[in-house]
Design an enzyme around this catalytic site. Structure first.
Site, PDB file in Angstrom:
ATOM      1  N   GLY A  15       0.792  -1.218   0.000  1.00 14.79           N
ATOM      2  CA  GLY A  15       0.000   0.000   0.000  1.00 14.79           C
ATOM      3  C   GLY A  15       0.824   1.267   0.000  1.00 14.79           C
ATOM      4  O   GLY A  15       2.060   1.240  -0.073  1.00 14.79           O
ATOM      5  N   ASP A  62      -2.810 -13.489   3.349  1.00 17.37           N
ATOM      6  CA  ASP A  62      -3.910 -12.721   3.913  1.00 17.37           C
ATOM      7  C   ASP A  62      -3.851 -12.819   5.434  1.00 17.37           C
ATOM      8  O   ASP A  62      -3.753 -13.924   5.988  1.00 17.37           O
ATOM      9  CB  ASP A  62      -5.243 -13.292   3.397  1.00 17.37           C
ATOM     10  CG  ASP A  62      -6.395 -12.319   3.557  1.00 17.37           C
ATOM     11  OD1 ASP A  62      -6.513 -11.719   4.647  1.00 17.37           O
ATOM     12  OD2 ASP A  62      -7.187 -12.177   2.602  1.00 17.37           O
ATOM     13  N   VAL A  63      -3.935 -11.661   6.105  1.00 14.18           N
ATOM     14  CA  VAL A  63      -3.876 -11.653   7.570  1.00 14.18           C
ATOM     15  C   VAL A  63      -5.122 -12.266   8.198  1.00 14.18           C
ATOM     16  O   VAL A  63      -5.156 -12.519   9.407  1.00 14.18           O
ATOM     17  CB  VAL A  63      -3.667 -10.228   8.124  1.00 14.18           C
ATOM     18  CG1 VAL A  63      -2.310  -9.683   7.710  1.00 14.18           C
ATOM     19  CG2 VAL A  63      -4.795  -9.290   7.708  1.00 14.18           C
ATOM     20  N   LEU A  82       0.340  -2.998   9.039  1.00 15.41           N
ATOM     21  CA  LEU A  82      -0.404  -1.975   8.313  1.00 15.41           C
ATOM     22  C   LEU A  82      -1.556  -2.538   7.503  1.00 15.41           C
ATOM     23  O   LEU A  82      -2.375  -1.774   6.987  1.00 15.41           O
ATOM     24  CB  LEU A  82       0.523  -1.184   7.380  1.00 15.41           C
ATOM     25  CG  LEU A  82       1.548  -0.255   8.016  1.00 15.41           C
ATOM     26  CD1 LEU A  82       2.830  -0.996   8.351  1.00 15.41           C
ATOM     27  CD2 LEU A  82       1.867   0.918   7.096  1.00 15.41           C
ATOM     28  N   THR A 101     -10.945  -8.389   8.467  1.00 13.98           N
ATOM     29  CA  THR A 101      -9.588  -7.964   8.133  1.00 13.98           C
ATOM     30  C   THR A 101      -8.959  -7.140   9.253  1.00 13.98           C
ATOM     31  O   THR A 101      -7.816  -7.402   9.673  1.00 13.98           O
ATOM     32  CB  THR A 101      -9.585  -7.152   6.828  1.00 13.98           C
ATOM     33  OG1 THR A 101     -10.065  -7.969   5.763  1.00 13.98           O
ATOM     34  CG2 THR A 101      -8.184  -6.674   6.489  1.00 13.98           C
ATOM     35  N   ASN A 108      -4.932 -12.110  14.716  1.00 12.70           N
ATOM     36  CA  ASN A 108      -4.075 -13.160  14.158  1.00 12.70           C
ATOM     37  C   ASN A 108      -2.605 -12.776  14.203  1.00 12.70           C
ATOM     38  O   ASN A 108      -1.747 -13.597  14.534  1.00 12.70           O
ATOM     39  CB  ASN A 108      -4.495 -13.467  12.723  1.00 12.70           C
ATOM     40  CG  ASN A 108      -5.872 -14.095  12.634  1.00 12.70           C
ATOM     41  OD1 ASN A 108      -6.367 -14.669  13.600  1.00 12.70           O
ATOM     42  ND2 ASN A 108      -6.506 -13.971  11.472  1.00 12.70           N
ATOM     43  N   TYR A 150     -15.931   1.336   9.462  1.00 13.24           N
ATOM     44  CA  TYR A 150     -14.464   1.354   9.362  1.00 13.24           C
ATOM     45  C   TYR A 150     -13.834   1.815  10.665  1.00 13.24           C
ATOM     46  O   TYR A 150     -12.943   1.147  11.220  1.00 13.24           O
ATOM     47  CB  TYR A 150     -14.016   2.254   8.214  1.00 13.24           C
ATOM     48  CG  TYR A 150     -12.550   2.619   8.296  1.00 13.24           C
ATOM     49  CD1 TYR A 150     -11.561   1.657   8.087  1.00 13.24           C
ATOM     50  CD2 TYR A 150     -12.147   3.922   8.603  1.00 13.24           C
ATOM     51  CE1 TYR A 150     -10.212   1.978   8.197  1.00 13.24           C
ATOM     52  CE2 TYR A 150     -10.802   4.247   8.701  1.00 13.24           C
ATOM     53  CZ  TYR A 150      -9.841   3.283   8.491  1.00 13.24           C
ATOM     54  OH  TYR A 150      -8.511   3.610   8.604  1.00 13.24           O
TER      55      TYR A 150
END
Length: 239
Positions: A15, A62-63, A82, A101, A108, A150
């Site tokens: 990102g 993927d986290v 991040l 996520t 995680n 969010y």
């Protein structure tokens, strides 16, 4: 100073902020593992174009997968976390994906870091956790206000990271950036700096909302990542 003895994992390295941080860590001499979210196109986002691409180990995953998080944090000294879903408008129509996520992903990473003996986790938060300012300047005592799914997910992610510090003594530092801008920021992300630049380049009038007296704190991306590396090397508290 060369820090070749330390291995650093950056989640969300593909990102805007993560790619700049990855470059700085390479310049500082760290061994860098850069996590890019897996996709079938094998596309690495901003990592595709950075000059140090051959000097880092790019991971695709993927986290949201706890087993994968445990795998990628093995033999890692420091984690910069991040990886997150960040678009506020999308959170109104797909809030569950933000919980998965942002909150579960942070769980995680922290669980994996604890089990693998990671020396420090720097978790990236957002100014959105404060919502509309009740007073200015905003400080850390300002109430948290979940004004979107969010921001609620980021409040939850922060709390999850803090719980691992309080309950398990995992060394955690929380970075809470305000209005980061600079190269690689998305030109259509709705933030005022990108809006003004795009409008100016297109020869349009600059859009001013309200009476134009509003104030915001802006942080250039190089200043932010410099601060984050200093947090990594600090012996002080978790926020």
């Amino acid at each position: 100073m060369i820090n070749n003895e330390k291995t650093v994992l950056v989640t969300g390295a593909d990102g805007f902020i993560g790619s700049h941080l990855t470059e700085l860590l390479v310049r500082e001499g760290y061994k860098v593992k850069a996590l890019s979210q897996y996709n079938s196109f094998n596309y690495w986002g901003w990592l595709e174009d950075i000059e140090c691409r051959d000097q880092i180990k790019i991971l695709n995953g993927d986290v949201r997968d706890p087993h994968y998080c445990k795998h990628i944090t093995r033999d890692v000294d420091i984690v910069f976390h991040l990886a997150a879903l960040i678009a506020i408008p999308y959170s109104y129509v797909a809030p569950d994906s933000y919980v998965d996520t942002n909150i579960k992903g942070t769980l995680n990473i922290c669980q994996a870091a604890m089990e693998n003996g990671v020396k420090r986790v720097i978790h990236t938060s957002t100014s959105a956790v404060y919502g509309t300012a009740q007073y200015v300047p905003i400080d850390e005592k300002h109430p948290l206000q979940p004004q979107s799914p969010y921001s609620a997910s980021k409040i939850g992610a922060d709390a999850m990271a803090m719980s691992f510090f309080n309950a398990f003594n995992l060394p955690v530092t929380i970075a809470r950036p305000f209005n980061t801008y600079g190269p690689r920021m998305h030109p259509n992300d709705g933030r005022v700096v990108s809006n003004f630049i795009v409008q100016a380049l297109q020869g349009k009038d600059i859009t001013i909302y309200g009476d134009g007296q509003q104030t915001r704190s802006f942080c250039y991306v190089d200043d932010l990542i410099d601060a984050m590396v200093k947090m990594m090397n600090s012996e002080k508290g978790f926020t």
